[in-house]
Design an enzyme around this catalytic site. Sequence first.
Site, PDB file in Angstrom:
ATOM      1  N   SER A 111       0.669  -1.322  -0.228  1.00 13.75           N
ATOM      2  CA  SER A 111      -0.013  -0.438  -0.284  1.00 13.75           C
ATOM      3  C   SER A 111       0.963   0.883   0.023  1.00 13.75           C
ATOM      4  O   SER A 111       1.888   1.733   1.016  1.00 13.75           O
ATOM      5  CB  SER A 111      -0.775  -0.059   1.393  1.00 13.75           C
ATOM      6  N   LYS A 150     -14.190  -4.304   1.959  1.00 14.27           N
ATOM      7  CA  LYS A 150     -13.965  -2.293   1.943  1.00 14.27           C
ATOM      8  C   LYS A 150     -15.513  -2.935   1.602  1.00 14.27           C
ATOM      9  O   LYS A 150     -16.559  -2.171   2.476  1.00 14.27           O
ATOM     10  CB  LYS A 150     -13.949  -2.170   0.667  1.00 14.27           C
ATOM     11  N   ASP A 183     -14.048   6.675  -3.312  1.00 11.52           N
ATOM     12  CA  ASP A 183     -12.988   6.056  -4.422  1.00 11.52           C
ATOM     13  C   ASP A 183     -13.693   7.320  -5.564  1.00 11.52           C
ATOM     14  O   ASP A 183     -12.958   7.286  -6.225  1.00 11.52           O
ATOM     15  CB  ASP A 183     -13.550   4.931  -4.497  1.00 11.52           C
TER      16      ASP A 183
END
Length: 277
Positions: free
Chosen positions: A19, A70, A107
């Site tokens: 990440s 998520k 997002d």
Amino acid sequence: MTRPDIPLAGVIGNPIGHSRSPLMHKHWLRRYDLRGDYVPLHVAEGDLERVVRTLPRMGFVGANVTLPHKTAVLQIADHQSDRATLIGAANTLTFRDDGSIFADNTDGYGFMSNVRQGAPNWDPKSGPALVLGAGGAARAIIVALADAGVPQILLANRTRAKAEALKADFGQRIRIVDWVQVGSVVEDAAIVINTTSLGMTGQPALRIPLDGLQSGTVVTDIVYSPLQTPLLQMAVAMGCVTVDGLGMLLHQGVPGFERWFGKRPEVDDALRAAVLA
Ligand code: ATR
């Protein structure tokens, strides 16, 4: 709950070593001379709820959430934004002073901010968007495009049933295009968006006929490794306006950082360099 002396945030995922979020948030903390830290949190599926509930007691003010958590994290949060509910996934948690957990999905915001920054002349209302792919990223992007007033979304996915499921969720504005016939609609698009993993290092290139594209059409990719995907290279050669995918990652981090650390951070070349280092 009292605010900790040194506010902490992190990114929860499995795996998490790759990440780039820690590089991004640490850059902002340094740049704005803020107290705080941001760490990668490797969390297995079975541990998600326990970890999320424990973090606020350890001085965490929030967390980003990435694969594979998520969707599951929405069940744990006490409150969620409308867009997280609509998308069915969250990437940003805020641990509120009253002890509750708020889940949001940034997002789509990250996608739109990236395209607005990279292609400032693009008007969402000017024409259809061609979206390639129907996974989780496509869901968030389609919600954001519809919100911004894009008149029609042409949606093509290798597995047509997944595109149909998206249309069932998000409605009439979507027109499904057969994956192998995508070349026949590119000339209608004001923006072409790759949300698939094609073009990523180690994956096959996305090969769609772009010859129908008008020069000036915006072409963007959510893949950012490499930055110049084969799709973007093709689009540059056609005279299109291209926007790489790194900015979506960077912009999606902005709302969380602002909520947790109290400063709205800039997405600029210094940040890009820090994240690519
Ligand atoms: P994400 O959450 O990042 O969007 P995902 O849900 O796994 O990831 O979705 C990946 C997308 O890339 C899907 O649209 C997938 O198409 P399928 O629904 O047909 O699987 C698309 N994709 C991945 N590999 C592909 C390939 N080789 N050719 C065409 N599409 C591909």
